[in-house]
Scaffold this motif. Structure first.
Motif, PDB file in Angstrom:
ATOM      1  N   ILE A 119      37.080 -61.341  -6.254  1.00 42.19           N
ATOM      2  CA  ILE A 119      36.441 -62.740  -6.052  1.00 42.19           C
ATOM      3  C   ILE A 119      37.228 -63.668  -6.424  1.00 42.19           C
ATOM      4  N   THR A 120      37.819 -64.835  -5.770  1.00 48.02           N
ATOM      5  CA  THR A 120      38.694 -65.905  -6.114  1.00 48.02           C
ATOM      6  C   THR A 120      38.159 -66.248  -7.386  1.00 48.02           C
ATOM      7  N   LEU A 121      38.838 -66.398  -8.605  1.00 43.90           N
ATOM      8  CA  LEU A 121      38.632 -66.939  -9.977  1.00 43.90           C
ATOM      9  C   LEU A 121      38.570 -68.383  -9.930  1.00 43.90           C
ATOM     10  N   PRO A 122      37.511 -69.028 -10.609  1.00 44.72           N
ATOM     11  CA  PRO A 122      37.272 -70.393 -10.810  1.00 44.72           C
ATOM     12  C   PRO A 122      38.732 -70.931 -11.286  1.00 44.72           C
ATOM     13  N   THR A 123      38.972 -72.267 -11.118  1.00 44.40           N
ATOM     14  CA  THR A 123      40.034 -72.931 -11.525  1.00 44.40           C
ATOM     15  C   THR A 123      39.561 -74.182 -12.360  1.00 44.40           C
ATOM     16  N   ASN A 124      40.519 -74.633 -13.248  1.00 46.00           N
ATOM     17  CA  ASN A 124      40.040 -75.702 -14.028  1.00 46.00           C
ATOM     18  C   ASN A 124      40.165 -77.026 -13.259  1.00 46.00           C
ATOM     19  N   ASN A 125      39.051 -77.783 -13.632  1.00 46.52           N
ATOM     20  CA  ASN A 125      38.979 -78.928 -12.697  1.00 46.52           C
ATOM     21  C   ASN A 125      38.413 -79.140 -11.481  1.00 46.52           C
ATOM     22  N   TRP A 126      37.745 -77.633 -11.059  1.00 44.20           N
ATOM     23  CA  TRP A 126      37.230 -77.637  -9.883  1.00 44.20           C
ATOM     24  C   TRP A 126      36.108 -78.674  -9.524  1.00 44.20           C
ATOM     25  N   THR A 127      35.871 -78.854  -8.307  1.00 44.60           N
ATOM     26  CA  THR A 127      34.848 -79.849  -7.875  1.00 44.60           C
ATOM     27  C   THR A 127      33.493 -79.173  -7.715  1.00 44.60           C
ATOM     28  N   TRP A 128      32.346 -79.956  -7.602  1.00 41.26           N
ATOM     29  CA  TRP A 128      31.104 -79.168  -7.314  1.00 41.26           C
ATOM     30  C   TRP A 128      31.219 -78.494  -6.100  1.00 41.26           C
ATOM     31  N   GLU A 129      32.087 -79.078  -5.016  1.00 44.10           N
ATOM     32  CA  GLU A 129      31.983 -78.237  -3.696  1.00 44.10           C
ATOM     33  C   GLU A 129      32.716 -76.745  -4.086  1.00 44.10           C
ATOM     34  N   ASP A 130      33.761 -76.747  -4.780  1.00 42.90           N
ATOM     35  CA  ASP A 130      34.364 -75.611  -5.290  1.00 42.90           C
ATOM     36  C   ASP A 130      33.463 -74.625  -5.723  1.00 42.90           C
ATOM     37  N   PHE A 131      32.672 -75.257  -6.595  1.00 45.06           N
ATOM     38  CA  PHE A 131      31.798 -74.613  -7.347  1.00 45.06           C
ATOM     39  C   PHE A 131      30.724 -73.698  -6.518  1.00 45.06           C
ATOM     40  N   PHE A 132      30.154 -74.466  -5.600  1.00 43.20           N
ATOM     41  CA  PHE A 132      29.221 -73.954  -4.665  1.00 43.20           C
ATOM     42  C   PHE A 132      29.977 -72.944  -3.647  1.00 43.20           C
ATOM     43  N   ALA A 133      31.211 -73.155  -3.128  1.00 43.97           N
ATOM     44  CA  ALA A 133      32.002 -72.268  -2.567  1.00 43.97           C
ATOM     45  C   ALA A 133      32.094 -71.111  -3.134  1.00 43.97           C
ATOM     46  N   TYR A 134      32.321 -71.313  -4.532  1.00 42.94           N
ATOM     47  CA  TYR A 134      32.656 -69.781  -5.283  1.00 42.94           C
ATOM     48  C   TYR A 134      31.178 -69.058  -5.204  1.00 42.94           C
ATOM     49  N   ALA A 135      30.247 -69.647  -5.380  1.00 41.18           N
ATOM     50  CA  ALA A 135      28.853 -69.016  -5.459  1.00 41.18           C
ATOM     51  C   ALA A 135      29.052 -68.240  -4.182  1.00 41.18           C
ATOM     52  N   GLU A 136      29.138 -68.873  -3.169  1.00 34.73           N
ATOM     53  CA  GLU A 136      28.676 -68.370  -1.697  1.00 34.73           C
ATOM     54  C   GLU A 136      29.619 -67.348  -1.390  1.00 34.73           C
ATOM     55  N   GLU A 137      31.090 -67.476  -1.957  1.00 35.42           N
ATOM     56  CA  GLU A 137      31.752 -66.349  -1.694  1.00 35.42           C
ATOM     57  C   GLU A 137      31.473 -65.401  -2.364  1.00 35.42           C
ATOM     58  N   ALA A 138      31.266 -65.367  -3.626  1.00 36.36           N
ATOM     59  CA  ALA A 138      30.988 -64.448  -4.732  1.00 36.36           C
ATOM     60  C   ALA A 138      29.673 -63.497  -4.193  1.00 36.36           C
ATOM     61  N   ARG A 139      28.811 -64.096  -3.543  1.00 36.62           N
ATOM     62  CA  ARG A 139      27.477 -63.528  -3.065  1.00 36.62           C
ATOM     63  C   ARG A 139      27.969 -62.343  -1.986  1.00 36.62           C
ATOM     64  N   THR A 140      28.869 -62.674  -1.245  1.00 33.72           N
ATOM     65  CA  THR A 140      29.298 -61.474  -0.194  1.00 33.72           C
ATOM     66  C   THR A 140      29.791 -60.377  -1.162  1.00 33.72           C
ATOM     67  N   LYS A 141      30.460 -60.550  -2.218  1.00 32.92           N
ATOM     68  CA  LYS A 141      31.254 -59.597  -2.542  1.00 32.92           C
ATOM     69  C   LYS A 141      30.317 -58.761  -3.836  1.00 32.92           C
ATOM     70  N   LEU A 142      29.393 -59.463  -4.538  1.00 38.15           N
ATOM     71  CA  LEU A 142      28.849 -58.816  -5.394  1.00 38.15           C
ATOM     72  C   LEU A 142      27.841 -57.840  -4.963  1.00 38.15           C
ATOM     73  N   PRO A 143      27.457 -56.911  -6.028  1.00 39.47           N
ATOM     74  CA  PRO A 143      26.237 -55.940  -5.645  1.00 39.47           C
ATOM     75  C   PRO A 143      25.105 -56.655  -5.780  1.00 39.47           C
ATOM     76  N   LYS A 144      24.178 -56.299  -5.051  1.00 42.50           N
ATOM     77  CA  LYS A 144      22.658 -57.167  -4.886  1.00 42.50           C
ATOM     78  C   LYS A 144      22.221 -57.570  -6.061  1.00 42.50           C
ATOM     79  N   ASP A 145      22.192 -56.701  -7.154  1.00 40.96           N
ATOM     80  CA  ASP A 145      21.475 -57.302  -8.520  1.00 40.96           C
ATOM     81  C   ASP A 145      22.167 -58.093  -9.261  1.00 40.96           C
TER      82      ASP A 145
END
Lengths: 430, 276, 304
Positions: free
Chosen positions: A164-190
């Protein structure tokens, strides 16, 4: 726990000796007069035994140097402290010196229970910026003891493993939500990218303030919940809940922050969450071995997160020993030897010289705190506690949003209830 | 059905039932040996046993070990139990057997004191003891057991006394015994099981009464076990292993006392062959 | 409270002795307990933050309370709790007390084991324990898993949290049980023996000997059970904090938060006096009804 290497010790002793000489001169000049009077200072704080032990040593040191000032210390755990202190206030027996927290201090100031400490000369001890941040109505009612701030922590190892792409400093809320969406596709279900903190009013407030819309109670009085922003934010989370990006409500509400059994982050269920500098040691203990990396809060045009002192020493307005108390407090945060003894028992020392003198012996948890402070400071917004008088709003916020999380009530209904409570609080505050 | 069969059947019910009741405690024992990291696992027993939870926990506070806290608590308990039992017996007899003016009124008042949540009387009470200069001492914790408190126990003893046939004291009265003699010679021995119950509950509940101890005891040398346990809790971090270990130990005296005393309160009266 | 005195009681009026015996309580009540009680009554008519002096506001607190949604919510939660927790605990305790009343080898150990959960009281350990038992990955869900049932986070779900607290309350049934046990032991054995001779079965003996003979103690447990259930605080405070979504927001927790979290001691005192009224009414009903079912040996053995 903290082993100091011998050469370090020599160095420290050397530095210490020189500081002692300097501060000795200082004390000679400013301290005379009031400190001649004998006083037994009642002093009270909350904390763990490590803090109790170190503080008592520091008190003994002070008495050794100033034999006329003795102490009657009293200490409890955090929760008991806030039951006992109002009881003492009610019986008009507040201690001379008491430890204060940013979330509570306003209530005590508002009722005139704390002495004005603005005349303690803290120049060269505490940054002016830090002092300005904690002033209430332009006056200092609590001398800050340590730095605090809010950043984020994430499980670096797990994110890297999942690609998963790691978060970066001073990311925006959009980045934060995008991270969450991306990570969902790559993380195990639980496992989940982020927590569902809709029931924590501060979490939403971070969103609103970062967009430059001000806190929920503007100037501590005006009710200022921005409707569109609030709906936007909570609708996003509702989507996330459906998509399994955040944990289901019952898992989420089982979580108790920093509790090894249930903390979603600590048990490896959630990959990233907010964390205060003060709680860094506890977090490091949950996921030890350098798994944790730090990142700033999501920011908007106004900034994000906060960095400010939250632990203070205050003096009772009714104290007969205010002069001695003030002198002691100044010594407490500036004396090098005391600083060494106290270490980080109240967080990262507010005095930069003392911080430097103990930095080299930091544990992993303490270092994590320093790192968190580093990322928090850059774009930090002020710390906006709930004003004294808005307690009803705060607790309603929690329960209403929990109902929303369990689909027991709609967002619209919750909003109406909150506006009602917010307006009621406003009427009280003005 | 022979004696033997029935006792075998009893064990068949009692063993699984006891295990069901005690299961969470078994988890507790296991958890008290765990490290902070292992506590997040759902396992019952730890991989490595942290005996340090007990040794470090025992002397966690720099100034005093838990031995001091246990001693403090036991001293406080001794007086509390003494007061609780004495008062409950005397007052219970007064209300349960004697007929005096305004008895019903006073008994209603006694019950009323149970109905007001203590959360709102605790502050005025603190102010009162503070004015009397009795804070940071055990007196505010012990005194109510002798005077004014213990309504629960008084009521309990009253109910037991009212279950004792009145013919007994009437017979004694005809023999010329005073009400005092009746109390000491007839009633007191008969309510022994109830008094043991009072004693045990006083012990357990004062052990548990954390809030009062928090308010009234401020110096560490006077700390009770309950206050000692709080030292493992910080604002952000709880030393769970040590906390669980020490709180398990803190229950031990109560368990021992219960084990020793339960014989008395369940067997005190059965042998007297009393007939209603 | 004690009903009409039967003829035999009237012969002996012991004013001096009566007051002498109750003096430890009476003196203490007048000197130590009365003042805080009166204070709290006074405070219920004031606005009092604890941090500054109380200000008289008349009945404003009371009228505010009646329109407070949280007051209604906490009343509903508390009544639900009382309605379920009291009977379940009573029946369970009586059942176990009868089981433990037998003469079986090793009974002391069984009794202590079964009583043990009640020793834990409201200690902090209970919170950890309960979270472990009823958490998503806890013991209960583990067992449910054997039967293919998907568990929930019992204390984190608004539909199950209150039920879980009722269960916890039942698990700590020890004090009620011990009082039953002591009561059972007070029943003369020969009553059962003569009933056996008459050919009475187990249920018959329970119905015609155990229940009436035990009725003063059952009555005690009922009255105190209701009083305590209305004042239920510790486990809601320690384990659920009133949540989730206020589903375990007990009345006294509400009161406590008003007093010590929101610093509205005046409001909290009004809440306390309203609760006193509610409990008082229930207790009065209890005492009135008790005349029809509680059997006192001392009142001439009249039964029912």
């Amino acid at each position: 726990m903290k082993k100091t290497r011998p050469w370090l010790k020599t160095l420290a002793v050397g530095a210490l000796a020189s500081v002692l000489v300097l501060s000795g001169c200082n004390a000679g000049n400013s301290g005379s007069g009031s400190s001649d009077k004998a006083a037994n200072l009642k002093i009270m704080w909350w904390g763990s035994d490590v803090r109790h032990e170190a503080t008592q040593k520091a008190l003994d040191m002070y008495t050794a140097a100033n034999p006329k000032v003795t102490f009657a210390p009293e200490f409890t755990a955090w929760d008991g402290y806030w039951q006992k202190l109002p009881t003492l206030a009610a019986s008009k027996t507040l201690p001379d010196i008491m430890q204060m927290d940013a979330a509570y201090i306003q209530g005590y100031v508002k009722r005139g229970l704390l002495a004005d400490l603005s005349d303690i000369d803290l120049s060269g001890i505490v940054d002016e910026q830090v002092i300005d941040n904690i002033k209430i109505d332009g006056k200092v009612y609590g001398v800050p003891l340590s730095y605090n701030g809010q950043g984020m922590v994430y499980d670096k190892v797990a994110l890297e493993e999942a690609g998963i792409t790691l978060p970066t400093n001073n990311w925006t809320w959009e980045d934060f939500f995008a991270y969450a969406e991306e990570a969902r596709t790559k993380l195990p279900k639980d496992k989940y990218p982020i927590d569902d903190l809709r029931n924590i009013w501060e979490w939403y407030q971070f969103y609103q303030t970062s967009k430059g819309l001000g806190p929920i109670f503007k100037d501590g009085t005006t009710f200022n919940l921005d409707k569109d922003t609030w709906f936007e934010f909570n609708s996003k989370y509702a989507e996330f809940q459906k998509a399994g990006i955040v944990p289901p409500a019952d898992l989420q509400l089982t979580s108790k922050e920093n509790d090894p059994q249930t903390d979603t982050f600590g048990t490896g269920r959630v990959m990233l969450r907010g964390a205060s500098v003060g709680s860094a040691t506890a977090i490091e203990a949950l996921l030890p071995g350098g798994r944790i990396a730090v990142n700033s809060y999501p920011i908007g045009e106004a900034g994000g997160g906060w960095a400010q002192s939250t632990i203070f020493f205050s003096v009772s307005a009714a104290s007969k020993n205010q002069a001695q108390a003030k002198e002691f407090i100044k010594w407490f945060i500036s004396n090098a030897e005391a600083g060494k003894t106290l270490g980080t028992v109240r967080g990262i020392p507010i005095n930069n010289d003392i911080l430097k003198s103990i930095e080299s012996s930091f544990t992993a948890g303490e270092q994590l705190g320093i790192d968190l402070l580093g990322v928090a400071k850059e774009k930090a917004l002020p710390f906006y506690p709930a004003p004294a008088g808005a307690e009803d709003f705060v607790s309603t916020y929690k329960s209403e949003m929990e109902s929303v999380m369990f689909n027991k009530t709609t967002l619209e209904q919750a909003y109406e209830t909150l506006v009602e409570k917010g307006k009621a609080a406003e009427a009280k505050l003005k | 059905m022979t004696e033997k069969q029935s006792s075998w059947k009893n064990h068949l019910i009692l063993i699984p039932f006891s295990l069901l009741m005690i299961y969470p405690v078994i988890w507790w024992i296991g958890a008290s040996f765990k490290s902070q990291a292992e506590l997040s696992l759902p396992t019952l027993w730890p991989e490595t046993y942290m005996w340090e939870n007990y040794t470090n926990g025992w002397s966690y506070s720099s100034q005093y070990t838990f031995a001091k806290f246990f001693a403090n608590t036991l001293i406080m308990e001794f007086w509390s139990v003494l007061g609780g039992v004495l008062t409950a017996a005397l007052v219970g007899y007064g209300f349960g057997r004697l007929n005096f003016r305004f008895r019903n009124f006073w008994f209603s008042v006694l019950l009323m004191t149970l109905m007001l949540p203590s959360q709102v009387t605790v502050v005025p009470q603190y102010i009162m003891y503070n004015k009397l200069g009795l804070t940071d001492s055990y007196i505010p914790l012990i005194l109510p057991h002798f005077f004014g408190g213990g309504a629960f126990f008084v009521f309990l003893v009253v109910q037991f006394i009212r279950g004792i046939p009145r013919e007994l004291d009437e017979a004694a009265q005809i023999d010329g015994a005073s009400v005092y003699a009746i109390f000491f010679r007839i009633i007191a021995p008969l309510i022994k099981p109830a008094l043991f119950t009072v004693g045990i509950f006083t012990f357990l509940w004062s052990w548990d009464d954390f809030f009062a101890q928090l308010l009234y005891l401020s110096s560490v040398e006077k700390f009770t076990v309950g206050l000692g346990l709080r030292m493992f809790i910080d604002q952000f971090e709880v030393q769970w292993g040590q906390l669980l270990a020490m709180s398990l130990l803190s229950v031990a005296p109560s368990a021992i006392i219960f084990f020793l005393a339960q014989k008395h309160f369940v067997e005190g009266i059965a042998t007297t062959g009393l007939k209603g | 409270m004690f009903g009409k005195k039967s003829g035999s009681g009237k012969k002996f009026q012991h004013n001096t002795a009566g007051y002498l015996f109750i003096s430890p309580w009476l003196i203490g009540f007048l000197l130590l307990t009365l003042w805080p009680i009166l204070q709290s009554l006074y405070l219920s008519f004031t606005e009092y933050s604890l941090l500054d002096s109380p200000v008289w506001i008349g009945t404003e607190n009371y009228s505010n309370i009646l329109s407070d949604k949280l007051f209604v919510k906490s009343l509903i939660v508390t009544f639900t709790f009382v309605l379920f927790a009291v009977p379940i605990k009573m029946m369970f305790s009586l059942l176990v007390a009868m089981l433990l009343n037998k003469n079986v080898k090793g009974m002391s150990i069984y009794r202590t084991l079964i009583y043990f959960p009640s020793l834990i009281g409201g200690s902090i350990a209970v919170a950890a324990l309960w979270r472990n038992m009823f958490g998503l990955e806890g013991y209960i869900n583990h067992i449910l898993g054997w039967f293919g049932i998907q568990g929930v986070g019992w204390i984190a779900n608004p539909d199950t949290a209150l039920g879980t607290l009722i269960l916890l309350n039942t698990w700590q049934f020890g004090s009620t049980m011990v009082i039953f046990l002591a009561g059972l032991k007070q029943i003369p054995k020969d009553l059962y023996e003569s009933a056996s001779v008459d050919g009475a079965g187990v249920f018959r003996k329970f119905y015609s000997i155990t229940l009436p003979m035990l009725s003063p103690v059952i009555f005690f447990n009922l009255v105190l059970g209701i009083i305590n259930a209305f004042q239920m605080f510790t486990s809601a405070f320690v384990i659920t904090g009133g949540g989730p979504a206020n589903s375990t927001y007990m009345y006294v927790l509400f009161l406590y938060e008003k007093a010590f979290k929101q610093y509205q001691m005046g409001y909290a005192s009004s809440l306390a006096w309203i609760l006193l009224l509610i409990i008082g009414v229930f207790t009065l009903i209890n005492f009135t009804v008790s005349k029809y079912w509680v059997h006192y040996e001392s009142e001439g053995g009249k039964s029912n």
